[in-house]
Design an enzyme around this catalytic site. Structure first.
Site, PDB file in Angstrom:
ATOM      1  N   PHE A   7       0.819  -1.224   0.000  1.00 49.93           N
ATOM      2  CA  PHE A   7       0.000   0.000   0.000  1.00 49.93           C
ATOM      3  C   PHE A   7       0.850   1.271   0.000  1.00 49.93           C
ATOM      4  O   PHE A   7       0.339   2.351  -0.250  1.00 49.93           O
ATOM      5  CB  PHE A   7      -0.900   0.038   1.238  1.00 49.93           C
ATOM      6  CG  PHE A   7      -2.150  -0.816   1.147  1.00 49.93           C
ATOM      7  CD1 PHE A   7      -2.335  -1.729   0.128  1.00 49.93           C
ATOM      8  CD2 PHE A   7      -3.161  -0.688   2.107  1.00 49.93           C
ATOM      9  CE1 PHE A   7      -3.498  -2.503   0.047  1.00 49.93           C
ATOM     10  CE2 PHE A   7      -4.322  -1.452   2.035  1.00 49.93           C
ATOM     11  CZ  PHE A   7      -4.492  -2.357   1.011  1.00 49.93           C
ATOM     12  N   LYS A   8       2.124   1.153   0.381  1.00 43.42           N
ATOM     13  CA  LYS A   8       2.987   2.341   0.531  1.00 43.42           C
ATOM     14  C   LYS A   8       2.291   3.354   1.462  1.00 43.42           C
ATOM     15  O   LYS A   8       1.754   2.951   2.485  1.00 43.42           O
ATOM     16  CB  LYS A   8       3.334   2.943  -0.828  1.00 43.42           C
ATOM     17  CG  LYS A   8       3.818   1.890  -1.824  1.00 43.42           C
ATOM     18  CD  LYS A   8       4.429   2.489  -3.049  1.00 43.42           C
ATOM     19  CE  LYS A   8       4.679   1.393  -4.074  1.00 43.42           C
ATOM     20  NZ  LYS A   8       5.525   1.826  -5.177  1.00 43.42           N
ATOM     21  N   HIS A  91      13.155  -2.447  -0.102  1.00 44.08           N
ATOM     22  CA  HIS A  91      12.358  -1.849  -1.183  1.00 44.08           C
ATOM     23  C   HIS A  91      13.114  -0.654  -1.776  1.00 44.08           C
ATOM     24  O   HIS A  91      13.764   0.101  -1.050  1.00 44.08           O
ATOM     25  CB  HIS A  91      10.989  -1.405  -0.654  1.00 44.08           C
ATOM     26  CG  HIS A  91      10.044  -1.051  -1.756  1.00 44.08           C
ATOM     27  ND1 HIS A  91      10.079   0.174  -2.379  1.00 44.08           N
ATOM     28  CD2 HIS A  91       9.075  -1.768  -2.370  1.00 44.08           C
ATOM     29  CE1 HIS A  91       9.154   0.196  -3.332  1.00 44.08           C
ATOM     30  NE2 HIS A  91       8.522  -0.968  -3.346  1.00 44.08           N
TER      31      HIS A  91
HETATM   32  C1  PEP Z   1       6.261  -1.704  -5.489  1.00 44.28           C
HETATM   33  O1  PEP Z   1       6.226  -0.640  -4.901  1.00 44.28           O
HETATM   34  O2  PEP Z   1       6.775  -2.700  -4.946  1.00 44.28           O
HETATM   35  C2  PEP Z   1       5.710  -1.769  -6.840  1.00 44.28           C
HETATM   36  C3  PEP Z   1       5.965  -2.826  -7.557  1.00 44.28           C
HETATM   37  O3  PEP Z   1       4.971  -0.691  -7.256  1.00 44.28           O
HETATM   38  P1  PEP Z   1       4.126  -0.548  -8.641  1.00 44.28           P
HETATM   39  O4  PEP Z   1       3.321  -1.811  -8.787  1.00 44.28           O
HETATM   40  O5  PEP Z   1       3.306   0.650  -8.461  1.00 44.28           O
HETATM   41  O6  PEP Z   1       5.127  -0.433  -9.737  1.00 44.28           O
END
Ligand code: PEP
Length: 239
Positions: A7-8, A91
């Site tokens: 979700f960040k 990450h």
């Molecule tokens: C992530 O943040 O791990 C990611 C893969 O983001 P997104 O799917 O938005 O590229």
């Protein structure tokens, strides 16, 4: 397969509760066998009434300490209160925006490993490294595996090219395959891909040999879209 939602810095306690309830009943109704992880923000860590056996909650980050004086961070004591045993480490947003060094990332890994956490460990190259070609990409990724115990039984590794995260621009299938094949020579644990996965590209990515699942940011924030991707993975697994 493993399908994980990051979700960040999105969702509130209330919207996370609604999301998890909907996801939980979707998994039960469709007898989904995937391991599904949701990584909400710290403020929404309550497990609410999740009953599906294969839905797990985790944290996007934590400080490698039981408790102490680390302003703005949370440690093991706080995680234990919510019975959280899953964590994302390494990450790219933490490595590049928050400037976490490989040394610190490895310290976190050792700490949460020694506390029995399941760890989704992220690696991936920035665009300037990708432009130098495959050998440079793998050298970069191997440097992100330094001091990481690749034999840890609760390890999951996610290959997430930095330039593909949150940009809408996924890596090409052949590039993903090449990296996952190389990682497979060193790592027995499940390997995920992450980087602009969405319902329109999930099937092709999940069909790549050595791809054991997905780590999804943007497309996971809407529960219906996330459920669509889970359904695609169920169909691919049944092929
Ligand atoms: C992530 O943040 O791990 C990611 C893969 O983001 P997104 O799917 O938005 O590229």
């Amino acid at each position: 397969m493993i399908i994980a939602a990051n979700f960040k810095t999105n969702h509130t306690r209330e919207s996370t509760r609604e999301y998890l309830e909907k996801l939980d009943s979707f998994l039960i109704k469709n007898s989904i066998k995937d391991d599904v992880f949701v990584f909400p923000p710290f403020t929404a860590l309550n497990r609410y009434a999740i009953i599906s056996d294969n839905l797990e909650i985790g944290v996007q980050n934590a400080y490698p300490v039981e408790k102490g004086s680390f302003t703005g961070e949370i440690g093991l004591e706080q995680l234990s209160e919510f019975k959280v045993k899953n964590i994302i480490i390494g990450h790219s947003e933490r490595r590049h925006i928050l400037k976490e060094s490989q040394e610190f990332v490895a310290e976190k890994f050792s700490f949460f490993k020694s506390n029995g956490f399941r760890i989704i460990y992220c690696v991936g190259e920035p665009i300037e490294v990708r432009e130098k070609g495959f050998e440079a990409v793998m050298d970069y990724i191997y440097s992100q595996l330094e001091n990481i115990d690749l034999n840890y039984d609760k390890l999951i590794v996610a290959y997430e090219p930095v330039w593909a995260i949150g940009t809408g621009l996924s890596a090409k299938e052949e590039d993903i395959k090449e990296v996952l094949d190389a990682l497979r020579l060193k790592i027995k644990s499940p390997l995920l891909y992450g980087g602009s996965v969405k319902p329109s590209n999930a099937k092709e990515i999940l069909r790549i040999p050595n791809c054991d699942g997905l780590l999804i940011g943007t497309a996971s924030w809407d529960v219906d879209t996330f459920c669509d991707i889970i359904m695609i993975s169920k169909l691919v697994a049944e092929e």
